[in-house]
Motif scaffolding. Structure first.
Motif, PDB file in Angstrom:
ATOM      1  N   UNK A   1     -13.577   3.693   3.905  1.00  0.00           N
ATOM      2  CA  UNK A   1     -12.157   3.932   3.606  1.00  0.00           C
ATOM      3  C   UNK A   1     -11.836   4.038   2.115  1.00  0.00           C
ATOM      4  N   UNK A   2     -12.863   3.977   1.264  1.00  0.00           N
ATOM      5  CA  UNK A   2     -12.621   4.104  -0.181  1.00  0.00           C
ATOM      6  C   UNK A   2     -13.304   5.375  -0.674  1.00  0.00           C
TER       7      UNK A   2
ATOM      8  N   UNK B   1      -3.036   2.593   2.544  1.00  0.00           N
ATOM      9  CA  UNK B   1      -2.219   1.449   2.127  1.00  0.00           C
ATOM     10  C   UNK B   1      -0.875   1.918   1.570  1.00  0.00           C
ATOM     11  N   UNK B   2       0.164   1.166   1.839  1.00  0.00           N
ATOM     12  CA  UNK B   2       1.471   1.469   1.272  1.00  0.00           C
ATOM     13  C   UNK B   2       1.525   0.969  -0.167  1.00  0.00           C
ATOM     14  N   UNK B   3       2.004   1.798  -1.101  1.00  0.00           N
ATOM     15  CA  UNK B   3       2.127   1.341  -2.489  1.00  0.00           C
ATOM     16  C   UNK B   3       2.958   0.071  -2.622  1.00  0.00           C
TER      17      UNK B   3
ATOM     18  N   UNK C   1      -3.742  -6.545  -3.064  1.00  0.00           N
ATOM     19  CA  UNK C   1      -2.771  -6.629  -1.970  1.00  0.00           C
ATOM     20  C   UNK C   1      -1.865  -7.839  -2.186  1.00  0.00           C
ATOM     21  N   UNK C   2      -0.577  -7.641  -2.067  1.00  0.00           N
ATOM     22  CA  UNK C   2       0.361  -8.747  -2.272  1.00  0.00           C
ATOM     23  C   UNK C   2       0.086  -9.905  -1.320  1.00  0.00           C
ATOM     24  N   UNK C   3      -0.401  -9.578  -0.123  1.00  0.00           N
ATOM     25  CA  UNK C   3      -0.673 -10.614   0.874  1.00  0.00           C
ATOM     26  C   UNK C   3      -1.801 -11.547   0.457  1.00  0.00           C
ATOM     27  N   UNK C   4      -2.574 -11.140  -0.562  1.00  0.00           N
ATOM     28  CA  UNK C   4      -3.693 -11.957  -0.997  1.00  0.00           C
ATOM     29  C   UNK C   4      -3.279 -13.118  -1.899  1.00  0.00           C
ATOM     30  N   UNK C   5      -2.108 -13.037  -2.511  1.00  0.00           N
ATOM     31  CA  UNK C   5      -1.756 -14.013  -3.539  1.00  0.00           C
ATOM     32  C   UNK C   5      -1.667 -15.453  -3.057  1.00  0.00           C
TER      33      UNK C   5
ATOM     34  N   UNK D   1     -10.504  -8.906  -2.598  1.00  0.00           N
ATOM     35  CA  UNK D   1      -9.610  -7.769  -2.761  1.00  0.00           C
ATOM     36  C   UNK D   1      -9.866  -6.706  -1.701  1.00  0.00           C
ATOM     37  N   UNK D   2      -9.025  -6.677  -0.674  1.00  0.00           N
ATOM     38  CA  UNK D   2      -9.161  -5.698   0.409  1.00  0.00           C
ATOM     39  C   UNK D   2      -8.420  -4.400   0.114  1.00  0.00           C
ATOM     40  N   UNK D   3      -7.833  -4.291  -1.074  1.00  0.00           N
ATOM     41  CA  UNK D   3      -7.138  -3.062  -1.444  1.00  0.00           C
ATOM     42  C   UNK D   3      -7.972  -2.219  -2.401  1.00  0.00           C
TER      43      UNK D   3
END
Length: 438
Positions: A38-39, A83-85, A106-110, A293-295
């Motif tokens: 996916x990258x 991914x959504x920006x 990803x914001x969800x990672x924080x 980091x999954x993004x």
């Protein structure tokens, strides 16, 4: 989410080496598959690579190493497709090389990252975010030509005192220490060179010591003399912490003075120039694969630092995770102003211009230095002027000459450092003498 991850990391502290490696292998297979499918960058680069054969850290040499410049040239190619920006957060980092990078998280990672830092870094030092703290780092707090205190700002919500590292001197030390006392700071974090400069200035001027629970330093090399000054004045243990904004490798010094890897952040390799693994005690290049980091996965990312696996991996502190030693590569020379101030960690100024490939500041005498700029695509001289002005805003009156170069000179180890003081690097003077006509 934060509470859940913190509880999980509390249990992970007691993991055996085998348990940590098993978890890493599972995450490694997941992140490799994500990158390969996916990258865009990896999908293209790995066309002739058997990435399916990577099951553990021992298999990682099957994959090519990743250079910082590859990211800088097209960071969008490293983002996971779909991914959504709005779900991403972007961080800029120049690191010790002076080469700006943009890293997306990803914001969800924080919540996971905050919990990891609280347990695996602050917890080791016996402190936490619930305790009032101070930070003496690279963040500009006041303008460089500010000549009177306050050189700090206080965040009441987080009980955090932000101190300017650009105004520490014998004359200002009393004000800094008074601010730490006034706001009740119980521990401190920041650049070791800046905190040591404050401690040394306070000791030299006879200011009574200020006891803190702990001092956690990162971002530049902690020399023994710095540690001694910090612990003498702040009367608490100074802990060294290794990490980077890319978040692919972290290590924390334990109470016994040994640097333990934090396996949850990534998989570390230490390799020779030919790519083979280093033996214990042998210094080599640090290459890391991030697991958080999954993004924007970074696979076999060249950190630009050097270290060695400790020959003795047993530690009386009880932490059973790998120990590294001889950590090199984070030497961050400082500039000396005409009034004797020592100004370090100027790398953040380079973040403002993506059209500058890399930069270096070479000081030949107090109050004067050269700003070497290696142009990139789209570069204009105004970009270099903007960087210079940003630096001068931080440090005040200083003569900084811009010189455009085709290549930034490297150290004997082949590294590019951001600040070079020729007084401390006489072996590099002939190289710069030819370049700058000194």
């Amino acid at each position: 989410a934060y509470t859940e991850w913190r509880q999980r990391y509390e249990t992970w502290k007691d993991w055996s080496r085998a348990e940590a490696e098993a978890w890493q292998e599972e995450q490694l297979r997941r992140i490799i598959t994500l990158a390969a499918t996916r990258v865009p960058y990896y999908r293209e680069r790995w066309k002739r690579v058997d990435w399916n054969a990577v099951h553990s850290a021992a298999d990682l040499p099957l994959l090519p190493c990743l250079e910082k410049q590859a990211i800088r040239q097209n960071e969008q190619a490293f983002l996971v497709e779909g991914l959504s920006p709005k779900s991403l957060w972007m961080d800029r980092t120049s690191g010790s090389t002076g080469t700006p990078l943009r890293i997306y998280w990803p914001l969800a990672m924080f919540p996971k990252w905050w919990a990891l830092t609280e347990v695996m870094v602050r917890g080791v030092a016996g402190v936490g975010q619930h305790m009032p703290r101070a930070m003496l780092g690279g963040r500009p707090i006041v303008k460089g030509d500010t000549s009177r205190p306050p050189y700090w700002r206080f965040n009441r919500r987080w009980q955090q005192l932000y101190l300017s590292s650009y105004h520490v001197s014998r004359d200002s030390a009393a004000g800094y220490v008074a601010a730490l006392r006034h706001y009740g700071s119980q521990w401190m974090t920041g650049y070791g060179s800046a905190i040591a400069a404050l401690a040394e200035s306070a000791l030299e001027t006879g200011i009574p010591p200020l006891p803190l629970q702990a001092v956690i330093v990162s971002g530049d090399t902690l020399f023994p003399g710095m540690r001694s000054s910090i612990e003498r004045f702040f009367q608490g243990k100074c802990f060294d912490h290794y990490g980077q904004s890319e978040g692919v490798c972290m290590a924390m010094e334990c109470p016994r003075g040994r640097m333990h890897l934090i396996p949850a952040t990534g998989v570390l390799e230490i390799i020779r120039e030919d790519g083979t693994p280093c033996a214990p005690g042998e210094v080599g290049e640090m290459v890391a694969t991030g697991l958080l980091n999954d993004a924007m996965p970074l696979i076999r990312y060249r950190l630009g630092d050097y270290a060695a696996w400790a020959r003795d991996q047993e530690c009386p502190c009880g932490n059973r995770q790998p120990v590294i030693t001889k950590l090199e590569g984070r030497v961050d020379d400082y500039l000396v102003t005409l009034d004797g101030r020592k100004i370090g960690r100027l790398s953040t100024a380079v973040k403002r211009s993506p059209t500058i490939h890399s930069a270096q500041i070479v000081q030949d005498r107090p109050g004067h230095a050269f700003l070497l700029v290696r142009p990139a695509e789209g570069y204009r001289f105004a970009d270099a002027l903007a960087v210079r002005d940003d630096i001068l805003e931080r440090i005040g009156v200083f003569d900084l000459e811009i010189v455009e170069v085709a290549e930034i000179p490297k150290t004997l180890r082949g590294k590019t450092v951001l600040v070079v003081r020729l007084a401390d690097r006489p072996q590099m003077r002939p190289r710069y003498a030819r370049l700058l006509k000194l």
